[in-house]
Enzyme design. Structure first.
Site, PDB file in Angstrom:
ATOM      1  N   HIS A 363       0.824  -1.208   0.000  1.00  0.00           N
ATOM      2  CA  HIS A 363       0.000   0.000   0.000  1.00  0.00           C
ATOM      3  C   HIS A 363       0.856   1.254   0.000  1.00  0.00           C
ATOM      4  O   HIS A 363       0.615   2.185  -0.749  1.00  0.00           O
ATOM      5  CB  HIS A 363      -0.881   0.034   1.259  1.00  0.00           C
ATOM      6  CG  HIS A 363      -2.074  -0.837   1.152  1.00  0.00           C
ATOM      7  ND1 HIS A 363      -2.870  -1.144   2.230  1.00  0.00           N
ATOM      8  CD2 HIS A 363      -2.612  -1.469   0.105  1.00  0.00           C
ATOM      9  CE1 HIS A 363      -3.845  -1.928   1.839  1.00  0.00           C
ATOM     10  NE2 HIS A 363      -3.706  -2.143   0.545  1.00  0.00           N
ATOM     11  N   ARG A 468      -3.812  -4.516 -24.629  1.00  0.00           N
ATOM     12  CA  ARG A 468      -3.579  -5.871 -24.098  1.00  0.00           C
ATOM     13  C   ARG A 468      -4.817  -6.300 -23.318  1.00  0.00           C
ATOM     14  O   ARG A 468      -4.944  -6.006 -22.127  1.00  0.00           O
ATOM     15  CB  ARG A 468      -2.354  -5.871 -23.182  1.00  0.00           C
ATOM     16  CG  ARG A 468      -1.023  -5.615 -23.891  1.00  0.00           C
ATOM     17  CD  ARG A 468       0.124  -5.620 -22.877  1.00  0.00           C
ATOM     18  NE  ARG A 468       1.414  -5.855 -23.488  1.00  0.00           N
ATOM     19  CZ  ARG A 468       2.342  -4.908 -23.682  1.00  0.00           C
ATOM     20  NH1 ARG A 468       2.114  -3.678 -23.315  1.00  0.00           N
ATOM     21  NH2 ARG A 468       3.508  -5.217 -24.235  1.00  0.00           N
ATOM     22  N   ARG A 504      -5.834  -6.624 -29.064  1.00  0.00           N
ATOM     23  CA  ARG A 504      -5.234  -7.948 -29.247  1.00  0.00           C
ATOM     24  C   ARG A 504      -6.104  -8.973 -28.543  1.00  0.00           C
ATOM     25  O   ARG A 504      -6.592  -8.727 -27.434  1.00  0.00           O
ATOM     26  CB  ARG A 504      -3.839  -7.925 -28.631  1.00  0.00           C
ATOM     27  CG  ARG A 504      -3.163  -9.260 -28.630  1.00  0.00           C
ATOM     28  CD  ARG A 504      -1.719  -9.123 -28.282  1.00  0.00           C
ATOM     29  NE  ARG A 504      -1.508  -8.991 -26.847  1.00  0.00           N
ATOM     30  CZ  ARG A 504      -0.306  -8.846 -26.297  1.00  0.00           C
ATOM     31  NH1 ARG A 504       0.772  -8.772 -27.068  1.00  0.00           N
ATOM     32  NH2 ARG A 504      -0.162  -8.746 -25.003  1.00  0.00           N
ATOM     33  N   GLU A 604       5.885 -12.249 -33.856  1.00  0.00           N
ATOM     34  CA  GLU A 604       6.576 -12.472 -32.586  1.00  0.00           C
ATOM     35  C   GLU A 604       7.421 -13.734 -32.639  1.00  0.00           C
ATOM     36  O   GLU A 604       8.430 -13.853 -31.953  1.00  0.00           O
ATOM     37  CB  GLU A 604       5.563 -12.607 -31.446  1.00  0.00           C
ATOM     38  CG  GLU A 604       4.684 -11.386 -31.277  1.00  0.00           C
ATOM     39  CD  GLU A 604       3.904 -11.408 -29.980  1.00  0.00           C
ATOM     40  OE1 GLU A 604       4.247 -10.649 -29.082  1.00  0.00           O
ATOM     41  OE2 GLU A 604       2.938 -12.209 -29.878  1.00  0.00           O
ATOM     42  N   ASP A 628       8.800 -10.275 -27.767  1.00  0.00           N
ATOM     43  CA  ASP A 628       8.823 -11.717 -28.016  1.00  0.00           C
ATOM     44  C   ASP A 628       9.687 -12.062 -29.226  1.00  0.00           C
ATOM     45  O   ASP A 628      10.398 -13.058 -29.216  1.00  0.00           O
ATOM     46  CB  ASP A 628       7.397 -12.257 -28.199  1.00  0.00           C
ATOM     47  CG  ASP A 628       6.756 -12.535 -26.850  1.00  0.00           C
ATOM     48  OD1 ASP A 628       7.449 -13.092 -25.979  1.00  0.00           O
ATOM     49  OD2 ASP A 628       5.586 -12.174 -26.661  1.00  0.00           O
ATOM     50  N   ARG A 638      13.162 -13.072 -22.084  1.00  0.00           N
ATOM     51  CA  ARG A 638      13.106 -11.616 -21.941  1.00  0.00           C
ATOM     52  C   ARG A 638      13.096 -11.167 -20.490  1.00  0.00           C
ATOM     53  O   ARG A 638      13.329 -10.003 -20.190  1.00  0.00           O
ATOM     54  CB  ARG A 638      11.882 -11.056 -22.687  1.00  0.00           C
ATOM     55  CG  ARG A 638      10.570 -11.564 -22.163  1.00  0.00           C
ATOM     56  CD  ARG A 638       9.441 -11.319 -23.158  1.00  0.00           C
ATOM     57  NE  ARG A 638       8.468 -10.386 -22.640  1.00  0.00           N
ATOM     58  CZ  ARG A 638       7.315 -10.107 -23.242  1.00  0.00           C
ATOM     59  NH1 ARG A 638       7.002 -10.666 -24.391  1.00  0.00           N
ATOM     60  NH2 ARG A 638       6.470  -9.261 -22.716  1.00  0.00           N
ATOM     61  N   CYS A 675       5.126  -2.718 -31.850  1.00  0.00           N
ATOM     62  CA  CYS A 675       4.467  -2.361 -30.587  1.00  0.00           C
ATOM     63  C   CYS A 675       5.176  -2.924 -29.364  1.00  0.00           C
ATOM     64  O   CYS A 675       4.650  -2.867 -28.267  1.00  0.00           O
ATOM     65  CB  CYS A 675       3.006  -2.793 -30.603  1.00  0.00           C
ATOM     66  SG  CYS A 675       2.796  -4.573 -30.689  1.00  0.00           S
TER      67      CYS A 675
HETATM   68  C1  PEP Z   1       5.739  -8.076 -27.539  1.00  0.00           C
HETATM   69  O1  PEP Z   1       5.987  -9.266 -27.393  1.00  0.00           O
HETATM   70  O2  PEP Z   1       6.570  -7.249 -27.967  1.00  0.00           O
HETATM   71  C2  PEP Z   1       4.412  -7.546 -27.187  1.00  0.00           C
HETATM   72  C3  PEP Z   1       4.038  -6.342 -27.521  1.00  0.00           C
HETATM   73  O3  PEP Z   1       3.601  -8.357 -26.472  1.00  0.00           O
HETATM   74  P1  PEP Z   1       3.784  -8.666 -24.905  1.00  0.00           P
HETATM   75  O4  PEP Z   1       4.895  -7.804 -24.407  1.00  0.00           O
HETATM   76  O5  PEP Z   1       2.478  -8.354 -24.270  1.00  0.00           O
HETATM   77  O6  PEP Z   1       4.106 -10.108 -24.927  1.00  0.00           O
HETATM   78 MG    MG Z   2       4.310 -10.621 -27.042  1.00  0.00          MG
END
Ligand code: PEP
Ligand code: MG
Length: 763
Positions: A363, A468, A504, A604, A628, A638, A675
């Site tokens: 919090h 998302r 998406r 991706e 991705d 990642r 993106c």
């Molecule tokens: C990505 O993989 O770059 C992407 C935009 O999707 P996420 O980060 O939600 O996996």
């Molecule tokens: Mg992704």
């Protein structure tokens, strides 16, 4: 044998656990050598570390050699046995060390009595940090298990040392004491530290009795009433000062306790029946509830009750941080502080906030972030040591510097003003279009997860490049109904009604899980059942989402639908079939035509690069999920820090792949956007633009910065750099092209990581 192995494993775990809790570098390395010497049952353990310029190794800690030698013994790489281990980056195991040709006698170190030597390099992410040595008086070869022990240990301590070492190097350089916290928020504050220590807390309140039951009860009710009024005021103030939608409701836990009449009745009953003073009665009742919440496994409730009781108790003994006489802004340093007390602090007088405990961190930290107060939470700092001293709170790096030298203060002041200047620069272009100096238009779109309530958000962006949807699903307690989804999606489509909104389909699996939809997957979840794979196997979920999207789009007609984690043409065909089916059903239900959303494929999974023609024939656009794509291109998780160097958009392979994708998509006639995080990163976006990408989608905090960059570059010049980048063979060379270009265009402070801070953070 097995026993020895088990005891080695146990020692390893104990050492790592103990060392991880130390806050200062000295404590970390001292504990480390002591523990290793004992666990290895030898006579000496020493740690030598490479200096930052990598020119020599310095004795940093020892349990066995003369302590006075610490910081004084220096060996070049290649010099002596320690230098040899560093040079070869290999284990060295000698029964008779003094007879080795590389042995170097160092007077006053106290090494004369040791015969055997076992040294292991300490390497973190491929970089040599130092050498760990154990020694024995007896002349003997260390056995294979001892070798394994040292190798394993040096690998495990490497990251701990790397972290602490950088802090230490900074400490020496900056001549101030640095402490690393676990959570930080906001920007930088420099002010005098004032330690707030309540004399009575929930934990320390003792059980006392009184005959004045009426008075005790009256005191309790008055305090409760006063608190209720102040909480209402604090809530109002919060709503005025915070800029995040998430700020509402932090007080809800306390709020429900404040309104809980059974709590009042129980406290009264303890006062009247047991004769407790008000503070004791509160403690008893709260403790009972805490025990119950613990039994029911509700840790949030436990901390709410404890915080609430603490506030009441401290009020009853007449103490509140707002009583602190504040004429100038200060940094409040506390052991622990309930969120409600943070809320009632006079914000204009609190420059920063440091909290030692993490018990109330959830919090408290969120609230501090919402209020824009630079804060560091869960930092192991000695309260008595900091009181009254100058302190720097660097919320962005979760770091606290006590008694910084004047040069450090100057440096941070400069940083603050630099950030302010940048903030003003970005603010000035917030509503402008991203047009380069040579007149080329780049679309800058928003990556959204929750609906944003800022009225002017649509004016600041070119639409939504990635919504998302899974985030709303993750915040829901059950699978949302079609109706629920329609209202979510419609809200966003209406808010951005004149702009494209790309939604998406549900992208769960991997690290994104829904509490109500268990995904039993292999350990290798990034390569498993995630994204479109789950939706195709659960067509009801997919269909209800597609129907909700189509219906939400009826009035506005600005919807694009995008599919995550596509790796096969068949997946697109299946979704298209369900999409068409859903669309036709809805048209039939309504009896009239409605807008048909466009369909896009996310790039991706690298295999998609080889079927772009076929995919292009089935979809309307492409969007690269660079997070991705790079993860799968380099087989580098990642989220794993250890391989973060490999996860590199500037690697020639990544650059050439991105170029290939852009050219190939252009040839198919279908548009392509990016993106992932790369689109919102300063040099990353420059790289993309240099390769011809014109559509970038990013988080809100990056939008104004990227617009500023676009408005200060010349796209033709940048594309020339892109052509050079494609000919280079290393990431470093490629990256420096963009850094140099940024400098040339007066953008060096904009691309400096020190200045990466949300544009809406307060300085
Ligand atoms: C990505 O993989 O770059 C992407 C935009 O999707 P996420 O980060 O939600 O996996
Ligand atoms: Mg992704």
């Amino acid at each position: 044998m097995a026993d020895k192995q088990n005891s080695i494993l146990l020692s390893l775990r104990e050492i790592i656990e103990e060392v991880s809790t130390k806050s200062s570098f000295e404590d970390t390395v001292t504990t480390l050598v002591e523990k290793i010497r004992k666990a290895a049952n030898c006579d000496c353990c020493s740690l030598y570390l490479l200096n930052s310029r990598k020119t020599f190794l310095c004795l940093e800690a020892t349990d066995g050699l003369q302590k006075e030698s610490i910081g004084k013994v220096m060996l070049q790489v290649g010099e002596g046995l320690v230098g040899l281990v560093a040079k070869k980056q290999e284990l060295l195991n000698l029964a008779d060390a003094p007879s080795h040709p590389n042995f170097k006698y160092l007077p006053d170190v106290g090494e004369d009595e040791f015969m055997s030597f076992l040294g292991a390099p300490v390497i973190n992410q491929g970089e040599l940090l130092g050498v760990l040595v154990i020694q024995s008086k007896e002349s003997r070869q260390f056995d294979a298990q001892e070798e394994t022990f040292l190798i394993t240990l040096s690998a495990q301590i490497a990251s701990i040392i790397a972290q602490n070492k950088s802090v230490k190097e900074n400490t020496v350089e900056y001549n101030g004491k640095r402490y690393k916290g676990k959570t930080g928020s906001g920007s930088i504050a420099i002010a005098q530290a004032v330690v707030w220590k309540p004399p009575v807390t929930f934990e320390t309140a003792t059980i006392m009795y009184s005959d004045d039951k009426e008075i005790q009860s009256e005191l309790f009710h008055q305090t409760l009433f006063q608190l209720q009024t102040e909480m209402d005021l604090a809530n109002l103030r919060l709503q005025e000062t915070s800029h995040n939608t998430a700020s509402s409701g932090y007080m809800s836990g306390y709020g429900s306790l404040l309104d809980d009449t059974t709590f009042e009745d129980e406290v009264d009953s303890e006062i009247f029946n047991q004769g407790f003073v008000a503070t004791s009665a509160i403690k008893v009742v709260a403790q009972r509830r805490i025990d119950k919440a613990n039994d029911e496994n509700h840790p949030d409730k436990v901390s709410d009750i404890r915080d609430f009781a603490s506030i009441l108790i401290s009020r009853l003994v007449h103490l509140s941080p707002s009583d602190t006489d504040l004429t100038v802004p200060i940094v409040i340093v506390v052991k622990s502080m309930p969120a409600a007390l943070v809320a009632e602090m006079p914000h204009n007088k609190v420059a920063g906030f440091v909290c030692v405990d993490n018990a109330t961190s959830s919090h408290t930290a969120i609230l501090a972030r919402d209020l824009g107060i630079p804060a560091v939470i869960d930092v192991n700092i000695d309260l008595d040591e900091v009181d009254g001293k100058t302190i720097i709170v660097d919320g962005q790096n979760a770091e606290v510097i006590v008694e910084p030298s004047s040069s450090v203060v100057d440096e941070y002041m400069q940083l603050i003003s630099q950030r302010r200047e940048l903030h003003d620069l970005f603010e000035a272009v917030k509503f402008e279009k991203a047009i380069s100096q040579d007149g080329k238009r780049i679309t800058v779109q928003l990556n959204a997860g929750l609906s944003h309530e800022d009225d002017d958000l649509a004016q600041q962006t070119d639409g939504i490049g990635l919504y998302r949807t899974e985030i709303a699903f993750m915040l829901s307690n059950t699978l949302p109904t079609e109706e629920q989804q329609i209202s979510w999606y419609k809200g966003l489509l209406t808010q951005f009604k004149d702009l494209p909104v790309c939604m998406r389909t549900l992208d769960i699996g991997g690290d994104k899980l829904l509490p109500y939809l268990p995904i039993e997957d292999s350990q290798n979840s990034a390569l498993g059942w995630r994204g479109i794979r789950v939706c195709i196997d659960q067509p009801n979920i997919l269909k209800s989402q597609l129907r909700a999207m189509i219906k939400a789009n009826i009035d506005t007609g600005n919807l694009d639908i995008m599919l995550p984690m596509i790796s096969r043409l068949e997946e697109v065909l299946i979704v298209k079939r369900i999409l068409n089916e859903s669309y036709n059903e809805i048209v039939e239900e309504l009896g009239h035509e409605i807008p048909r959303p466009r369909l896009g494929v996310m790039i991706e999974v690298p295999c998609v690069a080889f079927i772009l023609d076929e995919l292009a024939a089935e979809c309307d656009f492409f969007s690269i999920g660079s997070n991705d794509l790079i993860q799968y291109l380099f087989a580098a998780d990642r989220t794993n820090q250890k391989v973060s160097k490999i996860f590199d958009p500037f690697n020639p392979a990544a650059v050439r792949c991105l170029k290939y994708l852009k050219d190939k998509c252009d040839a198919t006639g279908k548009s392509i956007a990016v993106c992932g995080e790369q689109a919102g990163s300063t040099t990353g976006s420059m790289l993309l633009m240099s390769l011809g990408y014109e559509n970038l989608s990013m988080n809100y905090s990056q939008i104004a910065r990227i617009k500023y960059i676009v408005r200060n570059i010349n796209l033709e010049e940048l594309q020339e750099i892109g052509r050079t980048a494609l000919t280079l063979n290393s990431s470093a060379k490629i990256k420096s092209l963009y850094v140099e270009y940024a400098k040339q265009k007066g953008l060096s402070t904009v691309i400096d990581p020190k200045n990466f801070i949300d544009v809406d953070d307060r300085s």
